[in-house]
Design an enzyme around this catalytic site. Structure first.
Site, PDB file in Angstrom:
ATOM      1  N   THR A   2      11.789  -5.756  16.443  1.00 68.13           N
ATOM      2  CA  THR A   2      13.210  -5.655  16.768  1.00 68.13           C
ATOM      3  C   THR A   2      13.898  -7.013  16.864  1.00 68.13           C
ATOM      4  O   THR A   2      15.124  -7.075  16.928  1.00 68.13           O
ATOM      5  CB  THR A   2      13.401  -4.918  18.113  1.00 68.13           C
ATOM      6  OG1 THR A   2      12.738  -5.660  19.144  1.00 68.13           O
ATOM      7  CG2 THR A   2      12.828  -3.507  18.048  1.00 68.13           C
ATOM      8  N   LYS A   3      13.102  -8.102  16.888  1.00 68.97           N
ATOM      9  CA  LYS A   3      13.657  -9.449  16.995  1.00 68.97           C
ATOM     10  C   LYS A   3      12.965 -10.367  15.992  1.00 68.97           C
ATOM     11  O   LYS A   3      11.859 -10.090  15.537  1.00 68.97           O
ATOM     12  CB  LYS A   3      13.471  -9.996  18.416  1.00 68.97           C
ATOM     13  CG  LYS A   3      14.245  -9.224  19.471  1.00 68.97           C
ATOM     14  CD  LYS A   3      14.066  -9.843  20.853  1.00 68.97           C
ATOM     15  CE  LYS A   3      14.869  -9.086  21.902  1.00 68.97           C
ATOM     16  NZ  LYS A   3      14.692  -9.667  23.256  1.00 68.97           N
ATOM     17  N   ALA A  40      -0.642  -3.494  13.288  1.00 68.28           N
ATOM     18  CA  ALA A  40      -0.407  -2.110  12.917  1.00 68.28           C
ATOM     19  C   ALA A  40       0.362  -1.382  14.009  1.00 68.28           C
ATOM     20  O   ALA A  40       0.098  -1.553  15.198  1.00 68.28           O
ATOM     21  CB  ALA A  40      -1.738  -1.408  12.659  1.00 68.28           C
ATOM     22  N   ALA A  77      -0.362  -1.645   8.946  1.00 68.29           N
ATOM     23  CA  ALA A  77      -0.078  -0.234   8.700  1.00 68.29           C
ATOM     24  C   ALA A  77       0.834   0.359   9.764  1.00 68.29           C
ATOM     25  O   ALA A  77       0.649   0.126  10.963  1.00 68.29           O
ATOM     26  CB  ALA A  77      -1.395   0.551   8.654  1.00 68.29           C
ATOM     27  N   ARG A 124      -0.111 -14.729  19.724  1.00 70.78           N
ATOM     28  CA  ARG A 124      -0.658 -16.080  19.673  1.00 70.78           C
ATOM     29  C   ARG A 124      -0.232 -16.729  18.371  1.00 70.78           C
ATOM     30  O   ARG A 124       0.326 -16.072  17.482  1.00 70.78           O
ATOM     31  CB  ARG A 124      -2.195 -16.063  19.762  1.00 70.78           C
ATOM     32  CG  ARG A 124      -2.889 -15.328  18.625  1.00 70.78           C
ATOM     33  CD  ARG A 124      -4.397 -15.366  18.795  1.00 70.78           C
ATOM     34  NE  ARG A 124      -5.108 -14.665  17.747  1.00 70.78           N
ATOM     35  CZ  ARG A 124      -5.407 -15.164  16.561  1.00 70.78           C
ATOM     36  NH1 ARG A 124      -5.052 -16.413  16.239  1.00 70.78           N
ATOM     37  NH2 ARG A 124      -6.084 -14.450  15.667  1.00 70.78           N
ATOM     38  N   ASN A 176       0.842  -1.188   0.000  1.00 69.72           N
ATOM     39  CA  ASN A 176       0.000   0.000   0.000  1.00 69.72           C
ATOM     40  C   ASN A 176       0.886   1.250   0.000  1.00 69.72           C
ATOM     41  O   ASN A 176       2.103   1.172  -0.024  1.00 69.72           O
ATOM     42  CB  ASN A 176      -0.940  -0.037   1.204  1.00 69.72           C
ATOM     43  CG  ASN A 176      -2.283   0.609   0.916  1.00 69.72           C
ATOM     44  OD1 ASN A 176      -2.356   1.646   0.257  1.00 69.72           O
ATOM     45  ND2 ASN A 176      -3.353   0.003   1.413  1.00 69.72           N
ATOM     46  N   HIS A 184      23.017   3.314  12.510  1.00 70.63           N
ATOM     47  CA  HIS A 184      24.138   4.216  12.757  1.00 70.63           C
ATOM     48  C   HIS A 184      24.659   3.988  14.171  1.00 70.63           C
ATOM     49  O   HIS A 184      23.893   3.652  15.076  1.00 70.63           O
ATOM     50  CB  HIS A 184      23.701   5.673  12.578  1.00 70.63           C
ATOM     51  CG  HIS A 184      23.115   5.948  11.231  1.00 70.63           C
ATOM     52  ND1 HIS A 184      23.891   6.205  10.122  1.00 70.63           N
ATOM     53  CD2 HIS A 184      21.824   5.982  10.814  1.00 70.63           C
ATOM     54  CE1 HIS A 184      23.111   6.395   9.073  1.00 70.63           C
ATOM     55  NE2 HIS A 184      21.840   6.260   9.473  1.00 70.63           N
TER      56      HIS A 184
END
Length: 214
Positions: A164-165, A159, A141, A182, A84, A114
């Site tokens: 991060t993992k 959304a 989204a 779940r 989208n 960085h």
């Protein structure tokens, strides 16, 4: 080790290198052309994407505007991928996306980072780690996927989540940081939204069985 090897090897390098910036700008010109296409120019978009991306399968559709650091040079899409509006692919190194995966609006997939050390950031130092997204995923989204993450098959990312993992296959994961809520299972073959049931006739029309594995 040259700058390209550093880019794709997780090493620190200067993202402001003049030769690299010159090359990058050329790819961004092609991206500009893509984003300026009209909604009726579907075939032109398909041609441009095949020129821009490292790999792109059949029947992919990306709503402009698309934002990428290298114009898709390091992006590998399977077939039937849908994105989208405002997909951002920070493709300083490779991004891999499996067949039938969908991106909601305003999703960010980032391979670049960085250093925390401020003196290094002043010198435009950067590192990159590739991102892998599996087959038949739905990235909701506003989700953000950070460098080095691998997401399995059939995963739903809620959304606004910040991934991060790594996430295994067949899970629903939400939140910041993103956590597994779940597993995807029998419930999801019966209900499509809250208490809304999937009509049996729909399964029949699609030539599929409601029962069975994912």
């Amino acid at each position: 080790m040259d700058i390209k090897e550093k880019m794709h090897g997780g090493e620190l390098y200067c993202s402001g290198d003049p030769d690299l910036v010159k090359e990058q700008t050329g790819y961004l010109d092609r991206l500009y052309d893509y984003n300026m296409t009209r909604p009726t120019e579907v075939e032109k978009r398909e041609v441009l994407l095949k020129e821009m991306f490292a790999e792109i399968g059949e029947d992919c559709y990306i709503e402009p505007p698309l934002h990428t650091n290298f114009g898709g040079l390091h992006v590998h899409f399977g077939r039937n991928v849908y994105a989208n509006f405002n997909l951002t692919l920070v493709d300083d190194t490779h991004i891999y996306v499996g067949d039938y995966t969908m991106f909601g609006p305003n999703v960010v997939v980032a391979t670049a980072g960085h250093p925390i050390c401020p003196q290094l950031r002043e010198k435009a130092m950067q590192y990159n780690f590739s991102v892998h997204i599996g087959r038949n995923c739905w990235i909701g989204a506003g989700a953000v996927i950070v460098p080095g993450v691998t997401i399995g098959d059939n995963v739903v990312v809620g959304a606004g989540s910040v991934v991060t993992k790594d996430l295994p296959s067949n899970v629903v994961a939400v939140g910041n940081p993103c956590r597994i809520l779940r597993e995807v299972g029998e419930y999801d073959r019966e209900y499509y939204f809250k208490n809304r049931k999937i009509p049996q006739t729909l399964w029949e029309e699609m030539g599929l069985q409601r029962e069975g594995g994912l």
